[in-house]
Design a protein around this motif. Structure first.
Motif, PDB file in Angstrom:
ATOM      1  N   ALA A 175      -5.463   0.727   7.761  1.00 43.31           N
ATOM      2  CA  ALA A 175      -4.341   1.429   8.381  1.00 43.31           C
ATOM      3  C   ALA A 175      -3.524   2.130   7.464  1.00 43.31           C
ATOM      4  N   VAL A 176      -2.936   1.615   6.162  1.00 40.31           N
ATOM      5  CA  VAL A 176      -2.096   2.103   5.316  1.00 40.31           C
ATOM      6  C   VAL A 176      -2.901   2.928   4.518  1.00 40.31           C
ATOM      7  N   ALA A 177      -4.102   2.700   4.276  1.00 43.08           N
ATOM      8  CA  ALA A 177      -4.879   3.719   3.355  1.00 43.08           C
ATOM      9  C   ALA A 177      -5.158   5.074   4.053  1.00 43.08           C
ATOM     10  N   ALA A 178      -5.346   4.910   5.354  1.00 38.57           N
ATOM     11  CA  ALA A 178      -5.305   5.946   6.080  1.00 38.57           C
ATOM     12  C   ALA A 178      -4.095   7.019   6.136  1.00 38.57           C
ATOM     13  N   GLU A 179      -2.850   6.254   6.158  1.00 44.90           N
ATOM     14  CA  GLU A 179      -1.670   6.710   6.258  1.00 44.90           C
ATOM     15  C   GLU A 179      -1.432   7.505   4.875  1.00 44.90           C
ATOM     16  N   PHE A 180      -1.595   6.754   3.812  1.00 42.79           N
ATOM     17  CA  PHE A 180      -1.469   7.376   2.612  1.00 42.79           C
ATOM     18  C   PHE A 180      -2.401   7.988   1.977  1.00 42.79           C
ATOM     19  N   GLN A 181      -3.483   8.596   2.773  1.00 43.53           N
ATOM     20  CA  GLN A 181      -4.752   9.370   2.379  1.00 43.53           C
ATOM     21  C   GLN A 181      -5.139   8.769   1.306  1.00 43.53           C
ATOM     22  N   LEU A 182      -5.411   7.520   1.252  1.00 39.46           N
ATOM     23  CA  LEU A 182      -6.229   6.578   0.227  1.00 39.46           C
ATOM     24  C   LEU A 182      -7.301   6.010   0.912  1.00 39.46           C
ATOM     25  N   SER A 183      -8.365   5.263  -0.291  1.00 39.34           N
ATOM     26  CA  SER A 183      -9.242   4.574   0.444  1.00 39.34           C
ATOM     27  C   SER A 183      -8.915   3.143   0.404  1.00 39.34           C
ATOM     28  N   THR A 184      -9.607   2.181   1.058  1.00 40.05           N
ATOM     29  CA  THR A 184      -9.373   0.854   1.122  1.00 40.05           C
ATOM     30  C   THR A 184      -9.609   0.063  -0.423  1.00 40.05           C
ATOM     31  N   THR A 185     -10.679   0.802  -0.984  1.00 38.78           N
ATOM     32  CA  THR A 185     -10.812   0.318  -2.315  1.00 38.78           C
ATOM     33  C   THR A 185      -9.656   0.630  -3.277  1.00 38.78           C
ATOM     34  N   ASP A 186      -9.149   1.808  -3.138  1.00 36.35           N
ATOM     35  CA  ASP A 186      -8.131   2.278  -4.024  1.00 36.35           C
ATOM     36  C   ASP A 186      -6.911   0.935  -3.947  1.00 36.35           C
ATOM     37  N   ILE A 187      -6.547   0.543  -2.652  1.00 35.68           N
ATOM     38  CA  ILE A 187      -5.529  -0.211  -2.460  1.00 35.68           C
ATOM     39  C   ILE A 187      -5.790  -1.883  -3.007  1.00 35.68           C
ATOM     40  N   LEU A 188      -7.095  -2.180  -3.189  1.00 36.62           N
ATOM     41  CA  LEU A 188      -7.772  -3.500  -3.380  1.00 36.62           C
ATOM     42  C   LEU A 188      -7.830  -3.334  -4.670  1.00 36.62           C
ATOM     43  N   SER A 189      -7.867  -2.276  -5.467  1.00 39.43           N
ATOM     44  CA  SER A 189      -8.324  -2.096  -6.966  1.00 39.43           C
ATOM     45  C   SER A 189      -6.945  -2.485  -7.724  1.00 39.43           C
ATOM     46  N   LYS A 190      -7.017  -2.330  -9.085  1.00 33.71           N
ATOM     47  CA  LYS A 190      -6.016  -2.740 -10.008  1.00 33.71           C
ATOM     48  C   LYS A 190      -5.276  -1.576 -10.350  1.00 33.71           C
ATOM     49  N   SER A 191      -5.530  -0.277  -9.560  1.00 29.99           N
ATOM     50  CA  SER A 191      -4.972   0.985 -10.252  1.00 29.99           C
ATOM     51  C   SER A 191      -3.408   0.519 -10.090  1.00 29.99           C
ATOM     52  N   ARG A 192      -2.825   1.399 -11.241  1.00 29.07           N
ATOM     53  CA  ARG A 192      -1.333   1.272 -11.410  1.00 29.07           C
ATOM     54  C   ARG A 192      -0.725   2.662 -10.814  1.00 29.07           C
TER      55      ARG A 192
END
Length: 245
Positions: A175-192
């Motif tokens: 839900a948060v990924a769709a709200e921020f126009q991101l993918s689920t993988t982005d949030i679960l990744s180590k991206s900074r």
């Protein structure tokens, strides 16, 4: 007469009973002891050897390795391996330690006892196996997913839990990924990247509001406890600023 002969004669004069020895060369008639080139080996009675091998076989059938058996019986590891080999040649021990059906049954029992909250020592006592076997089986079970991979209960002496259900938290991540126009993988990744970090921190706060513990959130997102706490505090600060504005 060499030094060993002097020691033996002195002990015999004091009335000390010495075990029989075998010599690789015939003993000398004058001293009863062979020369420096001879090698000596203590010969145990047959009853003592049979009793020792019976104890070795009993521990070996329980799944203990040679080192554990040697420690338990206070004997060299080489002697344990020799006894196991002799017993296998005599047909008293199988060539394979345990049937796979027995291994699966033992590991199923370990999972069941972990769910009941028993420690590694208690599981070992319940199943009559060594703690090292509990460590090894728990590691294999965690690797296969039958136990939580982050569960360190077996070595920490705490209760062990099965893999948790993180579907609720993963739904919040989507839900948060769709709200921020991101993918689920982005949030679960180590991206900074900043937008990914903000989305991840918002997910942590929403999961906390939904009643999940900080530890569970950390396990679901693959983060440590302190990172989740920092993210929750940062998200709360942004939320208060948005409300004040």
């Amino acid at each position: 007469m060499n030094q060993i002969a002097y020691i033996v004669r002195d002990l015999e004069a004091r009335g000390v009973r010495l075990p029989k020895v075998r010599c690789s060369t015939p003993p000398e008639a004058s001293t009863g002891i062979s020369g420096n080139s001879a090698s000596f080996r203590v010969v145990l009675p047959k009853d003592a050897v049979a009793e020792r091998r019976e104890r070795v076989a009993r521990l070996w059938r329980k799944g203990q390795n040679s080192g554990d058996i040697a420690t338990a019986l206070n004997m060299p590891v080489r002697a344990v391996k020799s006894d196991v080999y002799q017993l296998q040649c005599a047909g008293e021990l199988p060539l394979r330690r345990l049937d796979m059906a027995e291994v699966k049954a033992r590991r199923a029992s370990i999972v069941e006892l972990c769910d009941r909250g028993l420690t590694a020592a208690e599981i070992a006592a319940e199943l009559s196996i060594s703690v090292a076997i509990v460590y090894r089986d728990a590691w294999i079970l965690r690797k296969r997913g039958d136990l939580a991979p982050v569960c360190k209960a077996v070595k920490a002496g705490e209760s062990c839990r099965k893999r948790e259900d993180h579907s609720d938290i993963l739904a919040l991540v989507s839900a948060v990924a769709a709200e921020f126009q991101l993918s689920t993988t982005d949030i679960l990744s180590k991206s900074r990247y900043q937008n990914v970090v903000v989305a991840r921190q918002e997910t942590c706060l929403r999961a906390l509001d939904a009643g999940h513990s900080v530890s569970k959130i950390a396990r679901a997102l693959g983060r440590d406890h302190s990172s989740v706490l920092y993210g929750i505090n940062a998200a709360e600060v942004r939320r208060r600023k948005a409300v004040a504005a």
